[in-house]
Design a protein around this motif. Structure first.
Motif, PDB file in Angstrom:
ATOM      1  N   GLU A   6       0.840  -1.215   0.000  1.00  0.00           N
ATOM      2  CA  GLU A   6       0.000   0.000   0.000  1.00  0.00           C
ATOM      3  C   GLU A   6       0.873   1.263   0.000  1.00  0.00           C
ATOM      4  O   GLU A   6       0.562   2.235  -0.694  1.00  0.00           O
ATOM      5  CB  GLU A   6      -0.916   0.008   1.220  1.00  0.00           C
ATOM      6  CG  GLU A   6      -2.052  -0.981   1.127  1.00  0.00           C
ATOM      7  CD  GLU A   6      -2.874  -1.040   2.407  1.00  0.00           C
ATOM      8  OE1 GLU A   6      -3.991  -1.561   2.364  1.00  0.00           O
ATOM      9  OE2 GLU A   6      -2.388  -0.563   3.458  1.00  0.00           O
ATOM     10  N   TYR A  41       2.168   1.996  -3.398  1.00  0.00           N
ATOM     11  CA  TYR A  41       1.105   2.006  -4.422  1.00  0.00           C
ATOM     12  C   TYR A  41       1.384   2.996  -5.547  1.00  0.00           C
ATOM     13  O   TYR A  41       1.265   2.674  -6.721  1.00  0.00           O
ATOM     14  CB  TYR A  41      -0.229   2.325  -3.742  1.00  0.00           C
ATOM     15  CG  TYR A  41      -1.365   2.559  -4.703  1.00  0.00           C
ATOM     16  CD1 TYR A  41      -2.110   1.494  -5.205  1.00  0.00           C
ATOM     17  CD2 TYR A  41      -1.703   3.852  -5.122  1.00  0.00           C
ATOM     18  CE1 TYR A  41      -3.148   1.704  -6.093  1.00  0.00           C
ATOM     19  CE2 TYR A  41      -2.741   4.069  -6.010  1.00  0.00           C
ATOM     20  CZ  TYR A  41      -3.463   3.001  -6.487  1.00  0.00           C
ATOM     21  OH  TYR A  41      -4.475   3.206  -7.382  1.00  0.00           O
ATOM     22  N   CYS A  58       0.891  -2.938  -8.282  1.00  0.00           N
ATOM     23  CA  CYS A  58       0.652  -3.094  -6.851  1.00  0.00           C
ATOM     24  C   CYS A  58      -0.666  -3.853  -6.621  1.00  0.00           C
ATOM     25  O   CYS A  58      -0.749  -4.738  -5.769  1.00  0.00           O
ATOM     26  CB  CYS A  58       0.610  -1.716  -6.222  1.00  0.00           C
ATOM     27  SG  CYS A  58       0.157  -1.729  -4.511  1.00  0.00           S
TER      28      CYS A  58
END
Lengths: 234, 353
Positions: free
Chosen positions: A141, A144, A151
């Motif tokens: 995350e 990302y 991702c």
């Protein structure tokens, strides 16, 4: 005092019940939660919920992220739910991402962007129980923005706990069998259309440890593209 | 670039199994639009002496011979072709270390550079207050390296290659030894004939009289004199012709082959001076003055290099062989020498009066 929360022809008599069903109507719930009437009622009925939501309003600017977190204010131990999706396990979410590939589900992608999965995992205690998985999700995350699509698919492989690639609902476990299949005249044209844009294959190859080869690939294609663009402009 | 080609490249890098597609890719590469455009531009500008065109032409000749043996070579050569096309299309991009007379007229400040993904004038960036000096210095360094690399790749390295592995680059003199000796003999013979008029006792007068008793000596005398005149003129004519034919070679030889070290020093000094000048302008906030040509190798040298490269590929010609003209001339010299010895002997014997 009993309460009634009305939303899209549905009525709920508690905040917890409402929280469990927010995933069915994210947009409407966002509007409702932000009304002064709702907030006033919340303040009267449960000051803790009220404080938590007011805090979220200050912290969270994204509508989806806000309402996602609101549902867990009411039901912190609820399974993963958002935008009409209900996942009883993370593996199911991972498989959904992979089975839909190379197409990308924008709601799941947004959830990754808003770091909602790590938020959910922390609520469920994964940061203690399965620290490695939690850290990996958090790491993805955080990275990302480097390559959103890659991702997204890496998250799919991670959550599904597999190193196999799936294409047209068929699973492949080796690079050569997958590419042999792809090179067939019936497959190649469809596959080529958006293989680079989707980043699905790159996510898989990166997972298998082909990072050096991928770097070479991008270096060769980028160099060529830069010169081509230059010539097209001039 | 087609997505299919990219996929094939990826598969080749990861799995290595795309050989069946390479034949088609080879064909596609040689018939590509980029190569056709380059071919067209080079044909249109074949008279140009601009280094840009000469370099592009040389690169294009190489790329035409390339055989695609892998997707990697396919991509590399497509990029090379695009780079050549780009250099032909982008008129405003000038390398100040190597430019034509025409290109060299633009000021250093007007050189176009790519900065933050956009084209801009070098002078504007140097004078700009928007960017930090460190960023400007990085840009200047980057361009100096690029320009110098281009000079190395397209001028210095080919020159070194010619010096180290020449196929056919004989050392040609403006006046080779054989021709020098023939010239000397001709001068001596001309003197001898001139001198013969003043021989003691008016020896020559009976020959000039065309007396029937002296025909056997007068006719050869005049014939030889006429021949000598013809040889004099033909010698001068052939010498001038040779010099004219080899003038480019003499120039290239003297400027490049005999002075290669000076050229390399010149390039190094030009690079250092240009870099220093740009740095000073950044540090002391000065305007970037001067023309691009100030730091460039002359166009003549670049043309000379191309000429030498062409010469190097031609089959060897033996410059030192004795031509038919020279054989006849040597024979004439021998006959003349014998004739004069005979003439003097006949006078001394009193057979000619």
């Amino acid at each position: 005092m009993s309460i009634i929360i009305k939303i899209k022809n549905e009525e709920y008599t508690s905040f917890e019940e409402f929280g469990k069903n927010i995933y069915k109507y994210f947009d409407e719930a966002y509007k409702l939660v932000n009304t002064s009437k709702f907030l006033k009622l919340l303040k009267q009925e449960n000051i803790e919920y009220y404080d938590a939501i007011i805090k979220l309003r200050k912290e969270e600017t994204d509508e989806d992220a806000f309402i996602f977190k609101v549902q867990y204010v009411f039901c912190p131990l609820m399974e993963l739910k958002f935008r009409n999706y209900k996942f009883t396990s993370l593996k199911i979410l991972g498989r959904k991402i992979l089975l839909g590939a190379p197409k990308i589900d924008i709601y799941i992608k947004e959830a990754i962007k808003n770091k909602l999965f790590s938020y959910y995992l922390k609520l469920q205690g994964y940061d203690v129980l399965e620290k490695k998985l939690y850290e990996s999700v958090k790491n993805l995350e955080n990275n990302y923005l480097e390559n959103p699509n890659r991702c997204y698919f890496k998250m799919g492989f991670l959550l599904a706990g597999t190193q196999k690639i799936v294409y047209r609902r068929k699973w492949y476990d080796s690079v050569s069998t997958f590419f042999q299949e792809i090179l067939k005249p019936t497959m190649i044209h469809d596959f080529c259309k958006d293989f680079e844009k989707s980043q699905y294959v790159f996510a898989w190859l990166e997972l298998l440890g082909y990072q050096d080869k991928l770097n070479k690939y991008f270096s060769l294609t980028e160099t060529e593209k830069n010169w081509e663009d230059d010539n097209n402009v001039s | 670039m087609k997505e299919e080609d990219k996929l094939l490249l990826l598969i080749e890098l990861v799995d290595g199994n795309v050989k069946e597609f390479l034949k088609e890719k080879n064909k596609e590469f040689h018939n590509s639009e980029t190569l056709l455009k380059i071919d067209d531009l080079i044909k249109k500008n074949h008279h140009s002496k601009s280094p840009k065109y000469l370099i592009a032409q040389r690169e294009y000749e190489k790329i035409k011979e390339v055989k695609i043996t892998s997707m990697e070579t396919y991509f590399i050569n497509i990029a090379r072709a695009e780079r050549i096309l780009s250099s032909l299309l982008n008129k405003e991009f000038v390398n100040p270390l190597m430019c034509s007379k025409e290109e060299g007229n633009i000021s250093l400040a007007s050189l176009v550079v790519n900065f933050n993904g956009k084209n801009a004038y070098l002078g504007d960036i140097i004078m700009s207050d928007v960017y930090l000096d460190n960023r400007k210095i990085d840009l200047v360094k980057e361009y100096i390296i690029t320009w110098r690399k281009e000079v190395d790749e397209t001028f210095i390295r080919p020159l070194q290659l010619l010096l180290t592995y020449p196929k056919n680059l004989p050392k040609k003199r403006r006046l080779p030894l054989n021709k020098l000796f023939i010239g000397l003999f001709l001068i001596i013979l001309n003197f001898l004939f001139a001198f013969s008029f003043f021989l003691k006792g008016n020896y020559i007068r009976p020959i000039l009289k065309f007396d029937y008793t002296n025909y056997f000596i007068s006719i050869p005398y005049f014939l030889l004199f006429a021949l000598l005149c013809i040889f004099d003129f033909s010698y001068i004519f052939l010498l001038l012709k040779r010099n004219n034919e080899h003038i480019d070679y003499f120039y290239a030889q003297e400027k490049l082959l005999f002075n290669s070290k000076q050229i390399m020093d010149e390039v190094r000094n030009n690079t250092e001076h240009l870099y220093q000048k740009m740095l000073n302008c950044i540090i002391y906030k000065q305007e970037l003055n001067g023309k691009a040509s100030q730091y460039s190798i002359s166009e003549n040298k670049i043309t000379a290099l191309s000429y030498l490269q062409e010469e190097n590929e031609r089959p060897e010609l033996d410059e030192d062989h004795i031509s038919n003209y020279e054989i006849v001339l040597i024979e004439l010299i021998v006959v003349l020498v014998v004739y004069f010895i005979a003439l003097i002997s006949l006078y001394q014997m009193g057979l000619i009066k």
